[in-house]
Design a protein around this motif. Structure first.
Motif, PDB file in Angstrom:
ATOM      1  N   ASP A 187       0.866  -1.180   0.000  1.00 40.41           N
ATOM      2  CA  ASP A 187       0.000   0.000   0.000  1.00 40.41           C
ATOM      3  C   ASP A 187       0.898   1.224   0.000  1.00 40.41           C
ATOM      4  OD1 ASP A 187      -1.968   1.922   0.319  1.00 40.41           O
ATOM      5  OD2 ASP A 187      -2.062   1.656   2.495  1.00 40.41           O
ATOM      6  N   ALA A 245      -4.844  -5.438   0.460  1.00 37.91           N
ATOM      7  CA  ALA A 245      -4.417  -5.487  -0.935  1.00 37.91           C
ATOM      8  C   ALA A 245      -4.052  -6.909  -1.352  1.00 37.91           C
ATOM      9  CB  ALA A 245      -3.222  -4.558  -1.145  1.00 37.91           C
ATOM     10  N   SER A 277      -8.682  -0.845   0.043  1.00 35.56           N
ATOM     11  CA  SER A 277      -8.118  -2.156   0.373  1.00 35.56           C
ATOM     12  C   SER A 277      -8.257  -2.435   1.862  1.00 35.56           C
ATOM     13  CB  SER A 277      -6.642  -2.223  -0.036  1.00 35.56           C
ATOM     14  OG  SER A 277      -6.496  -2.098  -1.436  1.00 35.56           O
ATOM     15  N   ASN A 285      -4.669  -2.940  -7.255  1.00 36.76           N
ATOM     16  CA  ASN A 285      -5.968  -2.874  -6.574  1.00 36.76           C
ATOM     17  C   ASN A 285      -6.807  -1.725  -7.113  1.00 36.76           C
ATOM     18  OD1 ASN A 285      -4.337  -4.575  -4.611  1.00 36.76           O
ATOM     19  ND2 ASN A 285      -6.335  -4.570  -3.626  1.00 36.76           N
ATOM     20  N   ALA A 328      -1.589  -1.311  -4.075  1.00 40.21           N
ATOM     21  CA  ALA A 328      -2.609  -0.275  -3.916  1.00 40.21           C
ATOM     22  C   ALA A 328      -1.837   1.028  -3.791  1.00 40.21           C
ATOM     23  CB  ALA A 328      -3.451  -0.528  -2.670  1.00 40.21           C
TER      24      ALA A 328
END
Length: 714
Positions: A11, A499, A282, A258, A71
């Motif tokens: 992320d 994610a 996510s 994502n 993500a």
């Protein structure tokens, strides 16, 4: 995730890049500062840290994992910084000003409520596409999809040439009613390729409105396509750099990205617009998975990172909370995005003096990761929430972010000097006021989000995650008036966990005028073939998306969703149904009954008004393939106590409601052992985050590093 799963999920946030690695029966987390100039650098630092803990080489790990999933907030940052190409737009003759007029509401969309109400000072955002870059084309299709005015192809060639000569780096075609009949938009693309073959203008993308957004509404569809074109180059180069970085380190599989719809897809099957806010979404996906696996009931997901505080709702009844016309930055778009409420209340939120109310104001501006809070000692000069937390004694200057970011208390104190003078208060009192303010802002955001949708906070389990979530969990709960809050497993990187646990999924939709019940003629819908043809067409598009990415058709699942309304109400209600085809009046009555029930749940029993008619405005099909996910278990507090843990030291901390500092026991990573119970006040500092147990609260460590904060009889 199963025992043998090997997966990397990332992320990339505004401040930190979070990495979560599942490696057989081991699961590790790592963080690094986000490097906005080159996302691969921050990713490599976080992955190297994870590999060091696992005892494997980065190349060896990447050559064995089943997938790498991203993500990212890259698109969000590109909009904030206004870094995008010059765009040219082709619209239907007579509709040139639909985009700049923005339904006459563009001055307020994307602004806080108090600024939306300040009409005398209203100001529209600088347009992504200036009026001189919009060209009208002679064509028209009516609302039924019939050609009213045939496309003037010579006019199309002239307008495209004008836009290219004016410096257009991307082209958008958005004709009125193209979602009903896209024949003219498709022909424009053919003409463009005839006039400018790929070897001449191959780097100029041309996007068609009906392919980006499938619902009616000229402005929202046009703006969606414009933003997709605007973000295309940034996403292509940014994510392309990440993919090349993976290739150079031995990863030979497709990179997965994502989406803000709650799913994911390969990079080559991802639109740029689908990546906006995909990181926080996510986290909501992970919250839903945790809710189902641990039996938590209704859940409100809260993610407090370095830049923002994101709120999402997960209903145990399976109701999906989508924004079908979300506002991204300052513009209304037309894509199905998991509903998300974002507040400017992260660790990097800047604190300032509110001269009107003579108090402190927190956010929405953020110091981000560069330069970051003043205590990062990277050039930041303004006071932030993280600086206040350091002053209050909650953070360990030598052990923040696993020791990678040494904190400078002197810089934090200097940053607050002007605010102390403005408020005429001592440093510790100002810092407590900052914490009290930001906790109240977040709690009020949660309460507002729940109550506007007909929920009560006490009926929900609040999940507090993100790098700063466990640090402010007790303060948020105090304001909400609840006695129980959960920091989930791997809370510091929980969105990265999400994610890695989302399904490969695509959503397609189409606008329709399907009257299920006509009160004037007392008739029920009977054109079953047309309805089923729409559903089959949407399923086919999803099937093509997923088979193109290597999935077998028999593994693909479909979920049908309908946007329904009574009569001419503006309010639409999304209805999820397992009835994928309609073959009889009984099926029609079943759809009506499902809508009746859902409407009553949302707006109250007796609010339904079938006498005004019932119709379907949008048919939506979610096509997906189930993916293996992380196995959550033992999250609930079973009442048992495990081994006792001794504090490793103590520190003077300041708490809201206490005039004097309190000698607070300090605990390390060992306090995450399952069954550990600690009475507050206490601080548990781990490599990834800090858990603050305020006076009157209790700490309980459940399985997999989940932590409950409770008080009273809980």
């Amino acid at each position: 995730m199963t025992q043998q799963m090997k997966r990397v999920s990332v992320d990339i946030g505004g401040t930190f890049t979070d990495c979560f690695v599942a490696w057989g029966d081991q699961q590790v987390q790592a963080k690094a500062l986000t490097t906005h100039h080159n996302l691969a650098q921050g990713f490599n630092e976080a992955l190297t840290e994870a590999c060091r803990e696992l005892g494997v080489e980065v190349g060896g790990l990447l050559s064995q994992v089943d997938s790498v999933r991203y993500a990212t907030t890259l698109g969000t940052n590109a909009l904030i910084e206004r870094k995008g190409p010059r765009i040219g737009v082709l619209v239907t003759s007579g509709f040139k000003h639909t985009i700049p007029l923005s339904r006459a509401r563009g001055y307020g969309e994307g602004l806080p409520e108090e600024e939306q109400m300040d009409i005398p000072n209203a100001k529209r955002p600088d347009p992504i596409v200036p009026i001189p870059m919009i060209r009208e084309v002679r064509e028209r299709i009516d609302y039924l999809g019939q050609v009213f005015w045939r496309l003037d192809e010579d006019d199309v060639r002239l307008r495209i040439r004008e836009l290219v000569d004016a410096g257009a780096e991307a082209l958008v075609v958005s004709f009125t009613n193209s979602v009903v009949n896209p024949v003219h938009e498709l022909r424009v693309r053919e003409i463009f390729l005839e006039e400018y073959p790929g070897h001449l203008l191959g780097a100029i993308p041309l996007l068609l409105g009906h392919q980006v957004a499938g619902r009616k509404g000229e402005y929202a569809r046009s703006q969606s396509t414009i933003m997709d074109a605007y973000l295309h180059a940034t996403m292509y180069h940014g994510l392309g750099t990440l993919e090349l970085n993976l290739r150079g380190q031995g990863y030979d599989k497709p990179m997965l990205v994502n989406h803000n719809s709650g799913g994911m897809a390969q990079l080559n099957s991802t639109d740029a617009l689908q990546t906006v806010h995909s990181g926080p979404v996510s986290g909501i996906a992970a919250s839903e998975h945790l809710m189902l696996a641990a039996g938590l009931g209704n859940v409100v997901a809260t993610d407090m990172g370095g830049t923002s505080f994101d709120i999402g709702i997960v209903d145990q009844g399976g109701v999906k909370h989508y924004d079908f016309n979300p506002v991204i930055d300052r513009w209304l778009v037309s894509i199905p995005m998991v509903h998300l409420q974002t507040l400017g209340a992260g660790g990097g939120s800047i604190c300032s003096y509110d001269r009107l109310f003579r108090t402190v104001k927190v956010g929405p501006q953020s110091a981000g990761s560069d330069p970051g809070p003043a205590c990062y000692d990277r050039g930041g000069m303004k006071p932030t929430v993280t600086d206040a937390d350091l002053i209050l004694g909650y953070l360990d200057p030598k052990n923040y972010a696993n020791g990678h970011i040494p904190l400078n208390p002197r810089r934090a104190r200097q940053a607050f000097e002007e605010l102390c003078d403005d408020l005429d208060m001592e440093l510790a009192d100002v810092a407590k006021l900052v914490k009290q303010t930001v906790d109240a802002n977040m709690a009020n955001g949660i309460a507002t989000e729940l109550r506007t949708k007909g929920y009560e906070p006490r009926d929900f389990t609040v999940l507090a995650y993100g790098g700063n979530g466990p640090l402010h969990a007790c303060g948020i709960a105090e304001v909400l008036g609840i006695d129980r809050i959960l920091a989930p497993p791997f809370s510091a990187v929980f969105s990265a966990v999400g994610a890695g646990s989302t399904n490969q999924m695509h959503i397609h939709e189409v606008s329709t005028w399907t009257v299920l019940f006509d009160p004037a003629q007392k008739r029920f819908f009977d054109d079953y073939a047309s309805f089923n043809a729409h559903v089959e067409s949407l399923e086919q598009r999803g099937r093509e998306d997923l088979t193109r990415q290597g999935f077998a058709a028999e593994d693909i699942r479909y979920r049908l969703e309908l946007d329904m309304r009574y009569g001419n109400q503006r309010v639409q209600t999304a209805v999820v149904t397992d009835l994928n085809r309609v073959h009889s009046q009984r099926d029609v009555l079943r759809l009506i009954d499902q809508f009746h029930t859902r409407y009553g749940e949302r707006y109250g029993a007796g609010s339904q008004s079938p006498e005004t008619g019932i119709r379907i405005n949008t048919i939506r099909v979610c096509s997906y393939v189930e993916q293996r996910r992380m196995a959550f278990g033992g999250i609930q507090d079973d009442g048992r106590a495990g081994q006792s843990v001794q504090p490793v030291g103590s520190r003077q901390c300041h708490f809201v409601g206490h005039d004097q500092p309190v000698d607070t026991p300090l605990y390390d990573e060992s306090a995450l052992a399952e069954g550990t119970r600690i009475e507050g006040p206490a601080l548990v500092t781990t490599r990834a985050t800090t858990y603050l147990v305020e006076p009157g609260w209790r700490y309980y460590a459940a399985a997999q590093g989940a932590v409950w904060f409770t008080r009273g009889g809980h």
